[in-house]
Enzyme design. Structure first.
Site, PDB file in Angstrom:
ATOM      1  CG  HIS A   1       8.074  27.429  20.925  1.00 56.20           C
ATOM      2  ND1 HIS A   1       6.949  27.537  19.907  1.00 56.20           N
ATOM      3  CD2 HIS A   1       7.584  26.253  21.672  1.00 56.20           C
ATOM      4  CE1 HIS A   1       5.877  26.621  20.179  1.00 56.20           C
ATOM      5  NE2 HIS A   1       6.293  26.189  21.256  1.00 56.20           N
TER       6      HIS A   1
ATOM      7  NE  ARG B   1      -3.152   0.579   2.897  1.00 56.25           N
ATOM      8  CZ  ARG B   1      -2.970   0.618   4.473  1.00 56.25           C
ATOM      9  NH1 ARG B   1      -2.829  -0.153   5.347  1.00 56.25           N
ATOM     10  NH2 ARG B   1      -3.202   1.988   4.877  1.00 56.25           N
TER      11      ARG B   1
END
Ligand code: ZN
Ligand code: ZN
Ligand code: ZN
Length: 345
Positions: A179, A22
């Site tokens: 951050h 897949r």
């Protein structure tokens, strides 16, 4: 039809199903960029310093040189380059009295979450994320990681310091200002502890460091992405995240405190270029990264620090949550080849 592959992590007792049948192309994950939500005032932007607690460390420029300071009470620095503040809602909080640290773990299954939880504001510019920021600023950030690690790891009640970054809302970044964070804990967290134990066993058996050996081994596989004088980048054999990759220093060292100036620059360059490749390939996906390291001198010979990047492209659902076994629909080999192409584009 061939079977999907079962792969076990190099060190952890953790299995992944690599869904080769897949298998998806990395570009299948590219998504329409949603407009960033109109934020109210950003507490991490310059001018709003008073919305946050006093900084534990600030980098300032004076006469062309960087110097460090901290803040106290209501005083806040202006014109900072990097600002490190305590998290307003810390997961681990500093001891209120020194006696509190005498016995943090009260029993084998109970203790107090004593430690540190800090936010490293990476730049005064709201959008200066590592993929796009100027290199000197990213070097400053790595130096800030080292400075905070050095300070915090010296505290007697700290056994581990996890430095990490959440990028994008779906990856847990509640503030969009660039951050990083660090959390210091009174024991070594399970995943890192398992890596350390397994690397110790490997060292006993082979008399070499497993990570040093991995660098040599993975450089010759389809999972290899890039290297330079100081760092190697590859997708791990049993990646649990689609497009996961690791950055490993070539010089054996158990943590980032020993990085030289030249290595620090090479690290910042490697981080920036690989995150830029990921961003270009999949339209700025959410991701997390974390630095695995050791603070215990006993681990010096066999533990080797590294940074792991986990793109947030899959949803872990019933199977993953109930088994801690994962399904990855992008083979690490495909991930590496696509990242390599994007890096060299
Ligand atoms: Zn901001
Ligand atoms: Zn090593
Ligand atoms: Zn690791």
């Amino acid at each position: 039809m061939p079977y999907n592959e079962l792969r076990k992590d190099y060190l952890l007792n953790r299995w992944v199903v690599i869904a080769t049948e897949r298998a998806r192309r990395p570009t299948d994950f590219a998504r329409q960029k949603t407009e960033p939500a109109k934020t109210t005032t950003c507490p991490l932007c310059p001018g709003n310093e008073n919305m946050t607690p006093p900084a534990t460390m600030v980098y300032l420029r004076s006469n062309g040189e960087i110097h460090k300071d901290k803040e106290q009470g209501d005083f806040r620095h202006k014109n900072w380059l990097i600002r490190v503040i305590p998290n307003l809602y810390p997961a681990f909080a500093p001891p209120k009295e020194s006696a509190d640290t005498e016995q943090i773990m009260k029993s084998s299954n109970f203790g107090y979450a004593i430690g540190h939880h800090e936010v490293l504001i990476e730049s005064p510019n709201h959008t200066d994320h590592p993929a796009d920021v100027e290199l000197p600023q990213l070097i400053r950030l790595v130096n800030a990681y080292k400075d905070r690690l050095n300070d915090i790891s010296a505290k007697p009640y700290v056994r581990y310091v996890q430095i990490f970054r959440n990028h994008g809302l779906e990856a847990g970044a509640s503030l969009s200002h660039a951050h990083s964070q660090l959390i210091a804990s009174p024991f070594v967290p399970t995943t890192v502890n398992q890596e350390q134990e397994a690397s110790k066993t490997y060292f006993t058996d082979h008399k070499t460091c497993v990570f040093c050996d991995l660098i040599k081994q993975e450089t010759r596989t389809q999972r290899f992405i890039a290297d330079n004088a100081h760092f190697t980048v590859f997708s791990p054999y049993a990646s649990v995240h689609p497009m996961e990759f690791w950055i490993i220093p070539k010089r054996h060292s158990m943590n980032i405190l020993s990085l030289t100036a030249e290595e620090t620059e090479a690290f910042a360059k490697t981080l920036k270029s690989t995150l830029k490749a990921l961003k270009n390939l999949i339209n700025d996906p959410p991701y997390n990264f974390g630095i695995h390291l050791s603070l215990n001198k006993e681990n010096h010979d066999y533990y080797h620090w590294h940074l792991e990047v986990y793109p947030h492209l899959a949803i872990w659902a019933g199977f993953e949550k109930s088994t801690a076994m994962y399904i990855n629909t992008v083979t690490p080999e495909t991930a590496a080849q696509e990242l390599k192409k994007a890096l060299n584009a």
